[in-house]
Structure formats: C-alpha cells, structure tokens
Motif scaffolding. Structure first.
Motif, mmCIF file in Angstrom:
data_model
loop_
_atom_site.group_PDB
_atom_site.id
_atom_site.type_symbol
_atom_site.label_atom_id
_atom_site.label_comp_id
_atom_site.label_asym_id
_atom_site.label_seq_id
_atom_site.Cartn_x
_atom_site.Cartn_y
_atom_site.Cartn_z
ATOM 1 N N GLN A 232 -17.738 -1.236 -2.291
ATOM 2 C CA GLN A 232 -16.600 -1.422 -3.191
ATOM 3 C C GLN A 232 -17.020 -1.315 -4.643
ATOM 4 O O GLN A 232 -16.296 -0.777 -5.476
ATOM 5 N N SER B 63 -9.383 1.759 -3.127
ATOM 6 C CA SER B 63 -8.661 1.128 -2.033
ATOM 7 C C SER B 63 -9.611 0.292 -1.194
ATOM 8 O O SER B 63 -10.814 0.268 -1.408
ATOM 9 N N GLN B 64 -8.990 -0.382 -0.229
ATOM 10 C CA GLN B 64 -9.719 -1.280 0.638
ATOM 11 C C GLN B 64 -10.804 -0.521 1.400
ATOM 12 O O GLN B 64 -11.900 -0.999 1.583
ATOM 13 N N HIS B 65 -10.445 0.658 1.880
ATOM 14 C CA HIS B 65 -11.407 1.454 2.648
ATOM 15 C C HIS B 65 -12.088 2.431 1.717
ATOM 16 O O HIS B 65 -11.464 3.343 1.214
ATOM 17 N N THR C 229 0.835 -1.204 0.000
ATOM 18 C CA THR C 229 0.000 0.000 0.000
ATOM 19 C C THR C 229 0.867 1.250 0.000
ATOM 20 O O THR C 229 0.609 2.218 -0.716
ATOM 21 N N SER D 125 -11.642 -6.981 -2.065
ATOM 22 C CA SER D 125 -11.498 -7.838 -0.880
ATOM 23 C C SER D 125 -12.813 -8.065 -0.147
ATOM 24 O O SER D 125 -12.979 -9.070 0.526
ATOM 25 N N ASP E 282 -6.130 -1.271 -4.817
ATOM 26 C CA ASP E 282 -5.514 -1.794 -3.596
ATOM 27 C C ASP E 282 -6.539 -2.626 -2.838
ATOM 28 O O ASP E 282 -7.355 -2.112 -2.097
ATOM 29 N N GLU E 283 -6.481 -3.922 -3.053
ATOM 30 C CA GLU E 283 -7.461 -4.850 -2.478
ATOM 31 C C GLU E 283 -8.866 -4.363 -2.748
ATOM 32 O O GLU E 283 -9.732 -4.357 -1.870
#
Ligand SMILES: Nc1ncnc2c1ncn2[C@@H]1O[C@H](COP(=O)(O)OP(=O)(O)O)[C@@H](O)[C@H]1O
Ligand SMILES: [Mg+2]
Length: 586
Positions: A488, A424-426, A384, A510, A506-507
C-alpha cells in the motif's frame, strides 16, 4: 453444393484470415509454385516408370535406359527444392500471421472495458491468446499446403492417367462422387468437435489458474479434493472431445482407402480381362497402376485436411470474435488541461450489467475543486462503485458526472484518467523493480530524485532501505515478496508521484497498522492540499479532518456534512462513529 449459412460464415472467416496473408503475397506465390512443382513430380515419376517399362523391358532400348537414373535423381532434386520452399515459405507466413494476430489480441486486451474482465475468466482469455492462435497457424499453413500440393498431385496424376488410358480413368472416375459425399459429411462433424475442444482448453486453464492463485486457501481449507474433482470433470471432457475427433479421423481415413482400394481392384479386374489385355500395353498398365497407388496418399491427406481446416476456422472465429469485442467507449472525446477538479454527480443511477439491482440510486453530489470528501457507510453501500465512475471504469446507466462542468463522457479517456490518481484496497504490482513500480506507465519519465521523494513521503523508504538492492529490488510476481502494508505504501508513492489534481483513496490505508497509518496520514494530508480528494476509509478516526463527509447506505446518500454537524445530527454517522469508538476503547 448448397450454400448454408454456416458455409458462408466459414468463407467469411477464411477471407478475413487471408487478408492477413496479403502482405506476404510474394512469399505466398513462391510457396504455391513450390507446392505445384512438388505435386507434379509424382506424375513425372509415373511417366518415368512408363519409359522404364517400355524402353527397358519391352523395347530393350539401351540409349534411353542410360538416361533414366539421371532423370530420377534430377526429379528428386527438384522435389527437394520445391518441398523446401513451399514448407518454409508457408511457415514463414504462418508465424507472421500469428505474431500479428497475437499483437492485435494483446492490444485489444488493454482496451477492453473493466466489465469484460469481470464477466470472463482470465484462463479462457489466456487460452485464446495461447492455444487458439496456434490453431489458426495450423489452418493457414499445413492445410493450405496439403490443399494446394495434393490437389496438384491428384490433377497431374489423373491427367497422366487420362493421357495414357482414358477408358481405365473413366472407370476410376465413376467411383469419385462416393468419395466426395463422404468428405462433406465428415467435415461438419469436425467443425463442431474442434469448437468444443477449444472451449475445453479454456476450461482447463481456468481451473488450473484458480488452483494456482488460490493455493493458500486450498491448503488451509483442505480444498484439494474439491479442486481435483473439478479438474477431473474438465479434463475428462477434453479427453472425450479429442477422442471423438480421433474416432472421426480413424474411421474416415481407412474408409476412404477402402473405397480407393475397391476402385483399384475393379480396374485390375477389368484391365486383365482377355479383350482389354491386348489393347493396353504393359508399360501403360504398370504406369497406370503406379499412378493410382500414388493417388492414395494425397487423397487420404485431403480428407484429413478437413479436420485441420475446421479447427482453423473454429479457432479463427474465436480469435476474431475476441478482436471484435467492443472496446471501452472513447468516441470523439476532447483533451482537457488545467483541470481544477470540480466534480458533480447529477441524478446518477447505476447497476452492474450482470444484475438488475441498483447499486447507486439517484446520487446527487457536488465536490468543489480542492475539497476533500470522505465516503462512509457499511460495506456494500456503493462507495467503491461511486468513485469508480469518475475514471469511467463503468458507463453510467442514467444521469451524468461532470468534471469542471464537462460531462466526463465527452472527455478523452486517456486525458481524463491522466488527471486522476487512484489508490485502492487491492494494490497491483508488476514483476519489476520497486522504482519501476512507483514510476509506472506514463510516470516512467520521472527522475530518480522524484521517485525517491515520493517513496519517502509515502514512508516507504523505511522498508525499501532494508531491501538488498534498495529501490532497485525486484518485487516478484505481483509483489509477492512484500507485505500488505508495504504494497500500500508503494501504491501511495505511485499516487504521490503522479501529482494529479484528483485523488481517490479507496481504503488506501486499510492494510496498515495504526502507527504507520498515522505517519502516512500526515503524508496524505499533505498530498490532499489543493487537490480534489475522495477518501473511503473504514477507520473513521482518519477522516475527521476532511471538508465534508458523505454517508451512504444501499446506494443512496443518506446524509452529509462536517464531522461535527453529523455528530450533532445524531443519525447514521453518529451511530457508526460511536460503534467504532467503543471498539477502540475495549
Ligand atoms: N464488479 C461488480 N460486479 C457486480 N456487482 C458488484 C461489483 N462490484 C460491486 N458490486 C456490488 O455492488 C454493491 C456495492 O459494492 P461496492 O461499491 O464495492 O460497495 P462498498 O465499496 O461501499 O463496500 C455491492 O452489493 C456489490 O455486491
Ligand atoms: Mg469498497
């Protein structure tokens, strides 16, 4: 008085604050005139008292006495008008200064580097925006009003006293320096306390905010007692500091009054001594005593104005410190266009400012335009961090990153970032409609069809259609009404709509289940065509088709190559892959 460094510092803050008042100088002058007129009315009243006593009771002059009621009413009408203009004018200026400062702070908030937000609590930042700025208002309006109005009152009253009996006034003046010493002493104390109260307000909002954001964790792990205890500490600290201010105020005010009362007593004693009684007339004595009594209020207020001034200085200091924080480095950057997307990491070292440990250690990597590269490695390997350097969320410690051969530090931040789409993931969602969340920021010019197409490609339409208002549905604060996978998909739709030459995932998938992920993978594969893509994925099955796989460990690139090459090499990647393969077959 000696000019201590603290003093010049306060003066500097005040001068800077005054510069915000300059645009409103006309209203300021009007208010000051109002204050001066208001302040003079007390002395005028004392003068009328002399006339009442002299003409009314001593000389029994009916001609003069008839005009006195009109004079009194006239005087108080003047007082009302002057009072209105001074108060309203000062509030008007204060509210405008607050507005300007708040806007400046909010602007600053949008331009501070990522690092700032990682090292300061958002509660403390919020408290600056909410509380400290209001404190500045107290300084710029109330304090100035009291300062000017009451000073004029005192000067006018003293002038009158001096005019009617200089000998009594001199006695009164001998006691004045004692007052001055007391005021200087008290002021220092106030400033220290005001600063502490500010920081304690920050702590209160910080702890409250954690309790609000973390309420689910608090509930499930029974964190109530812990949070209560933490809150009790900051709450108590805040109370104690406020009580110290209260104590200082409570002692200083009556103390000043006591000194004035002693002066009063001494003068009464002297004026009623047999020798002086004949020299000073009844009317003079009554008017003098009246004026002295009227001095009490403004003197008391002037001593308490210190608390306001010191609070104002402490608050302004905090506001100005915030506004002066260095922004994201964006010097003399150039605009870029026609970006191909060739990215090179050249001997890149990086450490987060809070710690000394290297998170990236001599990273060298070339990503050719249009190529897709996957980064794999254990959690904490630095993946990351590596991709965060491309949009310059952090500044490099050593080495450089280039885009199409240009050092990214030489590119204007806005221009650089407009060429990058990041999922991104978040996922951050804004309290707005789904449509506005997809077409966020500079994408808000997108047509409805484009937004729908992006949503469809991201397989988001499946759930959007189920929503009451479709694409116009409000998502709630930070999208609380959506599941992780739905969020997401919106983030992916956002990236699809942005259509940037560089794509960072970035993920990004996920939070999706296997089936949705497979769908979206198709959309992403489509999206990746012709773009430079950097993918970080936990599920290695999703990255088999990329051009190159980069394996990272402890901030270093340990191996890279195609899926087949790396499997054949039978090193770290092969190990990671086998591990996941086994897991999936269990
Ligand atoms: N904002 C940050 N501030 C300080 N340290 C960080 C920050 N983000 C990550 N780190 C540290 O940097 C290292 C690499 O993290 P990261 O790049 O997120 O790894 P990965 O994405 O490979 O899991 C970790 O040791 C992590 O603790
Ligand atoms: Mg990561």
């Amino acid at each position: 008085m000696v000019h201590s460094p603290e003093h010049t510092e306060a003066a500097k803050v005040y001068r800077r604050l005054l510069s915000y008042v300059v645009p409103y100088w006309k209203i300021f002058i009007l208010s000051v005139i109002g204050m001066a007129v208001f302040g003079s009315t007390d002395a005028a009243f004392a003068a009328i008292m002399k006339t009442i006593t002299g003409a009314g009771f001593v000389d029994k002059d009916p001609q003069t006495i008839r005009w006195i009621p009109f004079m009194i009413i006239g005087l108080f009408i003047v007082r009302v008008i002057a009072g209105f203009f001074s108060n309203y004018g000062m509030s008007w200026i204060a509210r405008n200064v607050i507005k300007t400062l708040r806007a400046k702070m909010f602007d600053q908030l949008l331009r501070l580097p990522v690092t700032y937000f990682e090292t300061s609590s958002s509660g403390i930042i919020l408290s600056k925006l909410m509380y400290d700025v209001e404190q500045v208002a107290a300084a710029s309006s109330q304090a100035i009003t009291i300062l000017i109005r009451d000073t004029v009152t005192i000067i006018a009253l003293m002038g009158w006293m001096f005019y009617i009996s200089w000998s009594l006034t001199l006695i009164f003046l001998i006691l004045a320096p004692i007052l001055a010493v007391g005021i200087v002493f008290v002021s220092k104390r106030f400033r220290t306390l005001a600063k502490r109260i500010q920081s304690s307000m920050g702590n209160i909002s910080h702890v409250s905010e954690e309790a609000i954001d973390g309420q689910r964790v608090i509930k499930i792990f029974g964190g109530q007692d812990y949070e209560s205890r933490q809150f009790a500490v900051v709450n108590e600290y805040n109370r104690r500091q406020n009580m110290k201010i209260a104590a200082t105020t409570a002692i200083s005010t009556p103390l000043v009054q006591l000194i004035v009362a002693i002066a009063f007593a001494v003068i009464v004693y002297l004026a009623t001594m047999p020798g002086l009684r004949e020299i000073i007339g009844v009317d003079t004595f009554v008017s003098f005593m009246m004026a002295m009594l009227m001095l009490m209020q403004p003197i008391r207020r002037l001593t308490s104005v210190n608390a306001l001034l010191q609070q104002g200085i402490a608050a302004s200091q905090s506001v100005f410190d915030f506004v002066d924080m260095p922004q994201e480095l964006d010097v003399e950057g150039r605009e870029i266009s026609g970006v191909k997307g060739n990215i090179v990491f050249d001997h890149v070292n990086f450490a987060y400012s809070q710690s000394n440990t290297r998170v990236l250690d001599d990273v060298n990597l070339e990503i050719k335009a249009g190529e897709s590269v996957a980064f794999v490695g254990r959690s904490g390997a630095g993946k990351t961090t590596l991709v965060s350097l491309i949009p310059r969320f952090y500044e490099l410690s050593e080495g450089k990153v280039t885009l199409d051969g240009v050092d990214i530090r030489d590119i204007k931040l806005g221009s650089l970032r407009s060429h990058i789409a990041l999922v991104s993931q978040h996922v951050t969602l804004f309290n707005d409609t789904i449509a506005h969340n997809i077409a966020y920021g500079s994408l808000d010019t997108a047509t409805d069809e484009d937004v729908l197409r992006a949503a469809r490609s991201a397989h988001a339409m499946e759930f959007i259609e189920q929503m009451p208002d479709g694409i116009k549905t409000q998502v709630g604060e930070d999208g609380v009404l959506l599941s992780g996978g739905q969020r997401q998909r919106l983030a992916i739709a956002r990236a699809i709509l942005k259509n940037a030459p560089i794509l960072i995932l970035d993920e990004a998938t996920s939070a999706l289940d296997n089936e949705s992920e497979r769908y979206i993978q198709q959309a992403l594969d489509e999206l990746m065509k012709g773009r430079t893509t950097l993918v970080i994925a936990h599920r290695l099955s999703t990255i088999e088709r990329v051009d190159k796989i980069v394996v990272m460990d402890k901030g270093k690139i340990v191996e890279h190559g195609s899926h087949q090459e790396l499997l054949a090499k039978d090193a770290m990647y092969a190990k990671l892959y086998k591990m996941q393969f086994q897991d999936n077959n269990q």
